[in-house]
Design a protein around this motif. Structure first.
Motif, PDB file in Angstrom:
ATOM      1  N   GLU A   1       1.236  13.185  -4.868  1.00 54.62           N
ATOM      2  CA  GLU A   1       0.402  11.991  -4.996  1.00 54.62           C
ATOM      3  C   GLU A   1       1.061  10.799  -4.296  1.00 54.62           C
ATOM      4  OE1 GLU A   1      -2.577  11.524  -6.109  1.00 54.62           O
ATOM      5  OE2 GLU A   1      -2.923  13.592  -6.779  1.00 54.62           O
ATOM      6  N   ASP A   2       2.353  10.618  -4.527  1.00 54.08           N
ATOM      7  CA  ASP A   2       3.052   9.509  -3.875  1.00 54.08           C
ATOM      8  C   ASP A   2       3.105   9.708  -2.372  1.00 54.08           C
ATOM      9  OD1 ASP A   2       3.459   8.358  -6.325  1.00 54.08           O
ATOM     10  OD2 ASP A   2       5.501   9.124  -6.567  1.00 54.08           O
ATOM     11  N   LEU A   3       3.250  10.962  -1.949  1.00 56.53           N
ATOM     12  CA  LEU A   3       3.312  11.249  -0.523  1.00 56.53           C
ATOM     13  C   LEU A   3       1.964  10.956   0.144  1.00 56.53           C
ATOM     14  CD1 LEU A   3       5.128  12.218   1.728  1.00 56.53           C
ATOM     15  CD2 LEU A   3       4.465  14.576   1.203  1.00 56.53           C
ATOM     16  N   CYS A   4       0.866  11.264  -0.535  1.00 57.21           N
ATOM     17  CA  CYS A   4      -0.467  10.927  -0.010  1.00 57.21           C
ATOM     18  C   CYS A   4      -0.586   9.420   0.199  1.00 57.21           C
ATOM     19  CB  CYS A   4      -1.551  11.409  -0.976  1.00 57.21           C
ATOM     20  SG  CYS A   4      -2.087  13.108  -0.743  1.00 57.21           S
ATOM     21  N   SER A   5      -0.188   8.668  -0.802  1.00 60.96           N
ATOM     22  CA  SER A   5      -0.270   7.214  -0.695  1.00 60.96           C
ATOM     23  C   SER A   5       0.614   6.700   0.433  1.00 60.96           C
ATOM     24  CB  SER A   5       0.142   6.572  -2.023  1.00 60.96           C
ATOM     25  OG  SER A   5      -0.714   6.979  -3.073  1.00 60.96           O
ATOM     26  N   HIS A   6       1.804   7.263   0.572  1.00 64.71           N
ATOM     27  CA  HIS A   6       2.722   6.835   1.629  1.00 64.71           C
ATOM     28  C   HIS A   6       2.131   7.103   3.007  1.00 64.71           C
ATOM     29  CE1 HIS A   6       6.387   6.074   3.840  1.00 64.71           C
ATOM     30  NE2 HIS A   6       6.365   7.303   4.324  1.00 64.71           N
ATOM     31  N   VAL A   7       1.504   8.248   3.190  1.00 61.60           N
ATOM     32  CA  VAL A   7       0.918   8.581   4.490  1.00 61.60           C
ATOM     33  C   VAL A   7      -0.219   7.615   4.824  1.00 61.60           C
ATOM     34  CG1 VAL A   7      -0.372  10.320   5.784  1.00 61.60           C
ATOM     35  CG2 VAL A   7       1.589  11.005   4.404  1.00 61.60           C
ATOM     36  N   ILE A   8      -1.059   7.317   3.849  1.00 59.74           N
ATOM     37  CA  ILE A   8      -2.178   6.413   4.089  1.00 59.74           C
ATOM     38  C   ILE A   8      -1.664   5.021   4.440  1.00 59.74           C
ATOM     39  CG2 ILE A   8      -4.173   5.293   3.045  1.00 59.74           C
ATOM     40  CD1 ILE A   8      -4.566   8.252   3.785  1.00 59.74           C
ATOM     41  N   GLU A   9      -0.560   4.614   3.822  1.00 61.44           N
ATOM     42  CA  GLU A   9      -0.008   3.284   4.104  1.00 61.44           C
ATOM     43  C   GLU A   9       0.537   3.162   5.512  1.00 61.44           C
ATOM     44  OE1 GLU A   9       2.878   2.793   1.088  1.00 61.44           O
ATOM     45  OE2 GLU A   9       1.423   2.392  -0.515  1.00 61.44           O
ATOM     46  N   THR A  10       0.809   4.283   6.167  1.00 59.02           N
ATOM     47  CA  THR A  10       1.326   4.235   7.537  1.00 59.02           C
ATOM     48  C   THR A  10       0.230   4.059   8.575  1.00 59.02           C
ATOM     49  OG1 THR A  10       1.198   6.653   7.807  1.00 59.02           O
ATOM     50  CG2 THR A  10       3.243   5.733   6.872  1.00 59.02           C
ATOM     51  N   LEU A  11      -1.035   4.020   8.139  1.00 61.20           N
ATOM     52  CA  LEU A  11      -2.120   3.817   9.097  1.00 61.20           C
ATOM     53  C   LEU A  11      -1.922   2.486   9.823  1.00 61.20           C
ATOM     54  CD1 LEU A  11      -5.205   4.980   7.009  1.00 61.20           C
ATOM     55  CD2 LEU A  11      -4.273   6.121   9.002  1.00 61.20           C
ATOM     56  N   PRO A  12      -2.269   2.426  11.117  1.00 60.34           N
ATOM     57  CA  PRO A  12      -2.106   1.171  11.862  1.00 60.34           C
ATOM     58  C   PRO A  12      -2.889   0.013  11.258  1.00 60.34           C
ATOM     59  CG  PRO A  12      -2.525   3.008  13.353  1.00 60.34           C
ATOM     60  CD  PRO A  12      -2.739   3.521  11.966  1.00 60.34           C
ATOM     61  N   THR A  13      -4.017   0.288  10.611  1.00 62.98           N
ATOM     62  CA  THR A  13      -4.817  -0.741   9.959  1.00 62.98           C
ATOM     63  C   THR A  13      -5.371  -0.185   8.677  1.00 62.98           C
ATOM     64  OG1 THR A  13      -6.818  -2.077  10.125  1.00 62.98           O
ATOM     65  CG2 THR A  13      -6.802  -0.029  11.355  1.00 62.98           C
ATOM     66  N   GLN A  14      -5.555  -1.049   7.695  1.00 65.21           N
ATOM     67  CA  GLN A  14      -6.112  -0.621   6.431  1.00 65.21           C
ATOM     68  C   GLN A  14      -7.631  -0.505   6.487  1.00 65.21           C
ATOM     69  OE1 GLN A  14      -4.189   0.458   3.815  1.00 65.21           O
ATOM     70  NE2 GLN A  14      -2.656   0.222   5.434  1.00 65.21           N
TER      71      GLN A  14
END
Length: 818
Positions: A659-672
């Motif tokens: 779950e934390d890894l999913c959130s971390h990957v999404i946070e690396t997107l160039p834009t939210q």
């Protein structure tokens, strides 16, 4: 005449009267004067028109009154204006605006001056033509006609009012005779040029009419040369319009032009409402508020249509602007709920869809005081003295109200202010309705998509899973991403990620159909490449079914998909893809790789000649699989290789929970706010312990049935599942018997204890069994029917050298392997 001390002014504004075709008619409607501009516009020379009836060029409509009746009507109304169709000399029709003005001469004689203007010349922009046409049509035009010696022969009542000189004093006199102090030489010089050369001239001057207490007015005069039948100069026609207020009119036209760029810059209802308020202040009003019907900001249409009654209206403040910051709080702040007094002008505008103009605002009586005295006091304190309430209408519904007030500007709102306000609100209403329809469609699509996606995913005994779905931003809407985790027989689990081309509710609906198709095909236990082949056929059929007509080309329906099956017994993963990005694989040591596997063609392209291919990988326990859509690795600024590198680096955080890894990957997107939907499915592999699996090779002979029963009974006793022995013995007997009767080669029995107990019998026959209803008299057909009755579910799947028939039994909760 002390009050007519006129002075000429240099031209300070563009021409106010468009270059018009001018004709002068006598009392019977015969053309007695023609202009060069008229010849250019309709093609007739003066010799072809002068002396003939005006109907030669202006054919009357079928329902038009007679010429005499029309003349009487024009005489009673001192003229007429409207749209007509003019016949060009070559026969084609031209839509024109026509204005007929009554002229007076000596001894109460009359003439008619007809000015015809091509509608296309009224505005440089088509959208502004109607507005400017209405402004010109309402502007009073003063007309005077002079002979070649520049003596006045004909004059209109408007010209008399412009300068305050009775018309009887005009006849037979020149301008310099009429107004000794008036710098008439400049105007007469212009008239001489027109007489000599012919083209229209424009000049601007200032005058002090008696009717306005001697205040200066700015006039724009256009001069036309009238020709007789021989084309010789008959005289000069002067058409003057008071342009004192036209500077403001031009500013208003500029406001409307600016509205097209400033209102509706996004599909956000609240932002569009604020843009309307910001544009109105201070250009039109000192204060502006925009209130939307309460449901509209949430993407829901108003429940009531114009003219229908509804419950007490409730609005939500969406836009507010003021020249005084403190006045912004005079009634409500943005997003505050507004309860409208049912007997107020606001409620009437909501109910009828008609605007309300209150030049002098009375806050000492009526609904302001009766229903909300505190708010009425705030309005009084603000100094607002004039009010306009304009409904925001779209598709026969009122979306809300725009309210405009004046406090610093002492002049009350007038009808022309209301006209401008309605034009502004109409433009804003179009943008708001587009935003509402978009919000409604996006909400429906997003709801549909989320309802179609799995709410809870679990990988059973084979996988730990976690997922994320991030919808696209407001500019791009909802797309067709989907993912799924499907439990298969033998503790195996299928992982699916797909992406339908396009955005919106259609893409979401197509996604739901494909997800259902994948689940149906997965139940058939097909290998990945065969499943994608069947799914490709499904997409093509959907495209053909969605075509509007049999002879119409099918609509474009495309999708990509990755389908993988993981077996925790063998720790092997078989996968195939159809135009989809490859999965990311992170081994237990944290090394990331993207397997080299055939890309396959996207689904629905009809490329059946290129078959899909499956790839089998051995995955140690604890391996991380990442399936995703291209929105995670593609962006406008970076190529896909950079996106894959970014994804691999983010997935290397192996110490985090899924779950934390999913959130971390999404946070690396160039834009939210990604330009495309983003879907991520993470799965960490497990392996079943050797003690959870037992298998036996059996001879293909009748004695194998007894051996299988005995082996199964012993194994169940070791697992502490004695209560299942009788049932499993019957299932094993039937499955092994079928394998001996219809199969060939060796037979294998396998028991798997995971979240359920699975009994599998494999043989070398590739034909799959079909259950049949047993007859009352007969010995065949009862085996599989009995298996179905004794199992929680059963089925068969293809294997490398034949098939596997399996059946499942529920386990007590304490016996379920963790």
């Amino acid at each position: 005449m002390t009050n007519t001390n006129h002075t000429l002014a240099e031209p300070v504004s563009p021409q106010e009267i468009p270059d018009a075709a001018i004709a002068m008619l006598d009392a019977e409607g015969t053309v007695v004067g023609w202009t060069h501009a008229a010849e250019q516009l309709v093609g007739y020379s003066a010799g072809e028109v002068v002396g003939r009836s005006a109907a030669h060029v202006l054919p009357p409509a079928e329902d038009a009154p007679s010429a005499s009746a029309f003349a009487e009507q024009c005489r009673a109304q001192e003229g007429w204006s409207g749209a007509v169709t003019v016949r060009h000399r070559d026969g084609h029709a031209i839509k024109m605006t026509l204005r007929i003005s009554l002229l007076w001469g000596r001894d109460a004689g009359t003439r008619w001056l007809v000015s015809v203007t091509d509608i296309g010349t009224l505005s440089s922009g088509a959208s502004m033509g109607t507005v400017r046409e209405s402004l010109l049509a309402r502007a009073p035009i003063g007309i005077a006609v002079y002979d070649p010696q520049l003596r006045c022969t004909w004059v209109s009542d408007v010209m008399e009012r412009h300068v305050g000189v009775p018309r009887d004093r005009w006849f037979g006199r020149r301008l310099k005779d009429l107004f000794p102090g008036f710098e008439a030489e400049a105007l007469e010089s212009v008239m001489r040029q027109v007489l000599e050369s012919g083209p229209t001239k424009v000049h601007e001057y200032r005058a002090w009419p008696l009717a306005d207490r001697g205040r200066a007015h700015l006039f724009s005069a256009s001069f036309f040369c009238l020709q007789d039948a021989d084309g010789k100069a008959l005289g000069v026609c002067s058409m003057s319009v008071d342009v004192t207020g036209n500077r403001r009119a031009r500013e208003r036209l500029a406001i409307l032009s600016e509205a097209s760029t400033r209102i509706g810059s996004s599909l956000d209802l609240m932002q569009t409402s604020q843009e309307l308020a910001d544009l109105a202040v201070p250009l039109l009003a000192d204060h502006a508020v925009v209130d939307l019907v309460e449901s509209v900001p949430f993407g829901v249409d108003p429940s009531a249509r114009i003219g229908t009654t509804s419950r007490r209206p409730v609005l939500r403040r969406a836009g507010v602007a003021s020249t005084e910051q403190g006045v912004l709080e005079l009634s409500a702040v943005r997003e505050e709920v507004i309860h409208v007094p049912p007997t107020s002008s606001f409620a009437a505008a909501l109910r009828t869809g008609r605007s309300h103009l209150e030049p002098v605002l009375d806050t000492h009586a009526g609904p302001w005081v009766d229903h909300d005295p505190m708010r009425a006091q705030k309005v009084r304190d603000s100094g607002i003295h004039s009010l306009m309430v304009v409904p925001i209408r779209a598709r026969r519904c009122v979306l809300g109200l725009a309210v405009f007030g004046r406090s610093e500007e002492p002049t009350p709102f007038q009808e022309d202010d209301l006209l401008l306000a309605e034009e502004l609100v109409t433009r804003a209403a179009l943008s708001l309705d587009n935003a509402l329809q978009y919000a409604r469609q996006r909400t429906a699509a997003l709801t549909l998509q989320r309802d179609l996606l799995p709410h809870h995913v679990g990988g059973g005994a084979a996988l730990d899973v976690a997922s994320r779905y991030v919808p696209a931003d407001m500019d791009h809407g909802v797309g067709g991403d989907w993912f799924d985790v499907i439990k298969l027989s033998g503790a195996r689990v299928a992982l699916v990620v797909g992406d339908v081309v396009g955005h919106g509710i259609n893409a979401a609906a197509t996604m739901g159909r494909l997800r259902t198709a994948v689940r149906t095909l997965a139940d058939m236990e097909l290998p990945p490449h065969e499943l994608l082949t069947h799914l490709d056929d499904t997409v093509r059929r959907l495209s053909e079914e969605d075509a509007d007509a049999p002879d119409q080309a099918p609509a474009a329906v495309g999708a990509t998909c990755l389908y993988a099956v993981y077996d925790p017994v063998t720790r092997r993963c078989t996968m195939a893809r159809a135009g989809h990005p490859p999965p990311a694989i992170i081994d237990p040591q944290g090394r990331t790789s993207f397997p080299d596997m055939p890309a396959g063609a996207p689904l629905g392209l009809g490329l059946g000649l290129v078959p899909f291919e499956s790839v089998e990988l051995q995955l140690p326990e604890g391996t991380l699989l990442a399936l995703y859509t291209d929105g995670l690795v593609e962006s406008r600024d970076d190529d896909i290789d950079m996106g894959l590198d970014r994804l691999g680096a983010a997935l290397a955080e192996s110490g985090s929970s899924l779950e934390d890894l999913c959130s971390h990957v999404i946070e690396t997107l160039p834009t939210q706010s990604p330009a495309d939907d983003v879907t991520l499915l993470l799965a960490r592999t497990r392996g079943l312990e050797a003690a959870q699996v037992a298998s036996w090779d059996l001879p293909n002979e009748p004695a194998a049935v007894r051996l299988a029963r005995q082996a199964a009974a012993r194994q169940l006793s070791e697992w502490g599942l004695e209560h299942l022995v009788a049932t499993v013995e019957l299932i094993v007997s039937e499955l092994v018997t079928n394998a001996i009767s219809y199969g060939g080669g060796p037979i294998c029995l396998r028991l798997i204890q995971h979240q359920v107990l699975t009994c599998e019998v494999s043989d070398s026959n590739t034909s799959h069994p079909r259950p049949r209803q047993p007859h009352t008299i007969g010995e065949n057909g009862r085996g599989l029917f009995l298996v179905a009755q004794l199992s929680r579910r059963w089925g068969s799947r293809s294997a490398t050298d034949g098939k596997v028939v399996w059946a499942e039994q529920d386990l007590p909760s304490k016996a379920v392997a963790m």
